[in-house]
Design a protein around this motif. Structure first.
Motif, PDB file in Angstrom:
ATOM      1  N   ASP A   1      45.504 -32.455   8.669  1.00 47.16           N
ATOM      2  CA  ASP A   1      44.983 -32.319  10.025  1.00 47.16           C
ATOM      3  C   ASP A   1      44.712 -33.671  10.670  1.00 47.16           C
ATOM      4  O   ASP A   1      44.872 -33.834  11.877  1.00 47.16           O
ATOM      5  CB  ASP A   1      43.659 -31.529  10.015  1.00 47.16           C
ATOM      6  CG  ASP A   1      43.827 -30.122   9.504  1.00 47.16           C
ATOM      7  OD1 ASP A   1      44.793 -29.451   9.912  1.00 47.16           O
ATOM      8  OD2 ASP A   1      42.985 -29.684   8.694  1.00 47.16           O
TER       9      ASP A   1
ATOM     10  N   LEU B   1      38.355 -29.860   7.660  1.00 44.27           N
ATOM     11  CA  LEU B   1      39.438 -30.713   8.109  1.00 44.27           C
ATOM     12  C   LEU B   1      40.146 -31.298   6.889  1.00 44.27           C
ATOM     13  O   LEU B   1      39.502 -31.801   5.969  1.00 44.27           O
ATOM     14  CB  LEU B   1      38.811 -31.830   8.944  1.00 44.27           C
ATOM     15  CG  LEU B   1      39.604 -32.556   9.987  1.00 44.27           C
ATOM     16  CD1 LEU B   1      40.140 -31.594  11.032  1.00 44.27           C
ATOM     17  CD2 LEU B   1      38.728 -33.599  10.648  1.00 44.27           C
TER      18      LEU B   1
ATOM     19  N   GLU C   1      49.492 -30.008   3.817  1.00 40.52           N
ATOM     20  CA  GLU C   1      49.190 -29.983   5.246  1.00 40.52           C
ATOM     21  C   GLU C   1      48.061 -30.965   5.532  1.00 40.52           C
ATOM     22  O   GLU C   1      47.085 -31.022   4.793  1.00 40.52           O
ATOM     23  CB  GLU C   1      48.778 -28.580   5.674  1.00 40.52           C
ATOM     24  CG  GLU C   1      49.948 -27.624   5.771  1.00 40.52           C
ATOM     25  CD  GLU C   1      49.560 -26.343   6.454  1.00 40.52           C
ATOM     26  OE1 GLU C   1      48.921 -26.399   7.536  1.00 40.52           O
ATOM     27  OE2 GLU C   1      49.894 -25.283   5.906  1.00 40.52           O
TER      28      GLU C   1
ATOM     29  N   ILE D   1      40.297 -29.874  16.496  1.00 42.91           N
ATOM     30  CA  ILE D   1      41.137 -28.912  15.766  1.00 42.91           C
ATOM     31  C   ILE D   1      40.562 -27.513  15.848  1.00 42.91           C
ATOM     32  O   ILE D   1      41.302 -26.540  15.985  1.00 42.91           O
ATOM     33  CB  ILE D   1      41.399 -29.336  14.310  1.00 42.91           C
ATOM     34  CG1 ILE D   1      42.562 -28.528  13.755  1.00 42.91           C
ATOM     35  CG2 ILE D   1      40.216 -29.108  13.409  1.00 42.91           C
ATOM     36  CD1 ILE D   1      43.574 -29.326  13.047  1.00 42.91           C
TER      37      ILE D   1
ATOM     38  N   PRO E   1      49.866 -34.383  12.750  1.00 38.93           N
ATOM     39  CA  PRO E   1      48.413 -34.399  12.559  1.00 38.93           C
ATOM     40  C   PRO E   1      47.782 -35.375  13.552  1.00 38.93           C
ATOM     41  O   PRO E   1      48.470 -36.210  14.145  1.00 38.93           O
ATOM     42  CB  PRO E   1      48.250 -34.909  11.125  1.00 38.93           C
ATOM     43  CG  PRO E   1      49.467 -35.735  10.887  1.00 38.93           C
ATOM     44  CD  PRO E   1      50.571 -35.085  11.675  1.00 38.93           C
TER      45      PRO E   1
ATOM     46  N   ASN F   1      42.355 -24.303  17.417  1.00 41.59           N
ATOM     47  CA  ASN F   1      42.525 -23.058  16.663  1.00 41.59           C
ATOM     48  C   ASN F   1      41.941 -21.879  17.427  1.00 41.59           C
ATOM     49  O   ASN F   1      42.507 -20.793  17.445  1.00 41.59           O
ATOM     50  CB  ASN F   1      41.867 -23.153  15.283  1.00 41.59           C
ATOM     51  CG  ASN F   1      42.624 -24.058  14.340  1.00 41.59           C
ATOM     52  OD1 ASN F   1      43.776 -24.398  14.582  1.00 41.59           O
ATOM     53  ND2 ASN F   1      41.974 -24.471  13.277  1.00 41.59           N
TER      54      ASN F   1
END
Length: 158
Positions: A53, A8, A51, A124, A80, A128
């Motif tokens: 999360d 993460l 990026e 997450i 996020p 995914n």
């Protein structure tokens, strides 16, 4: 088929350096800490560069509050997750209205922060996995459609 899970990517946003250091110590082995910000503007600058999360976000900060920042972030195309880590108990309902993944009241304890990270990580990775399954389903459907279009047809003679 196994899906590789990545760590993460976490951004810590808190105006208290002691709290940032404590959070970093707790989570450093289980996540990838991509930045630390002391106010909302710094948080947004970091988000432009990397990026993220999950944001571990304080509410009371100089300038824009964590609530105002979260409200702004929720308007992003791909926001996020946000977990509030704050000394304020009175914003929990508002935090969950903003789709916060968790709300932890300071002083926090190790186990509570670990639970927050685990919850965000599970969310997450399940997201995914769903994205991957949907992609595979689409590829299979596209291939099946093409196969049907190309079915061999023998000459029909009466």
């Amino acid at each position: 088929m196994t899906v590789a899970t990545k760590k993460l990517r976490v951004l810590i946003c808190d105006d208290n350096e002691t709290d940032i250091l404590a959070l970093k110590k707790i989570i450093k082995d289980s996540v990838d800490i991509v930045g630390e910000a002391f106010d909302a503007n710094e948080c947004l600058e970091i988000m432009d560069k990397v990026e993220v999360d999950l944001i571990l976000l304080d509410i009371d900060m100089p300038g824009m509050s964590g609530m105002e920042l979260a409200d702004m972030i929720m308007d992003f195309d791909n926001p996020p997750m946000i977990a509030f880590i704050t000394g304020r108990e009175d914003y929990a309902i508002k935090a969950f209205d903003l789709a916060a993944v968790d709300y932890v009241v300071k002083p926090f304890v190790l186990e509570r922060i670990e639970k927050t990270i685990e919850k965000a990580s599970n969310l997450i990775h399940s997201s995914n996995k769903c994205d991957l399954e949907e992609s595979i389903r689409k590829i299979i459907n596209d291939q099946n459609k093409r196969a049907i279009d190309r079915l061999p047809v023998k000459d029909y003679k009466e």
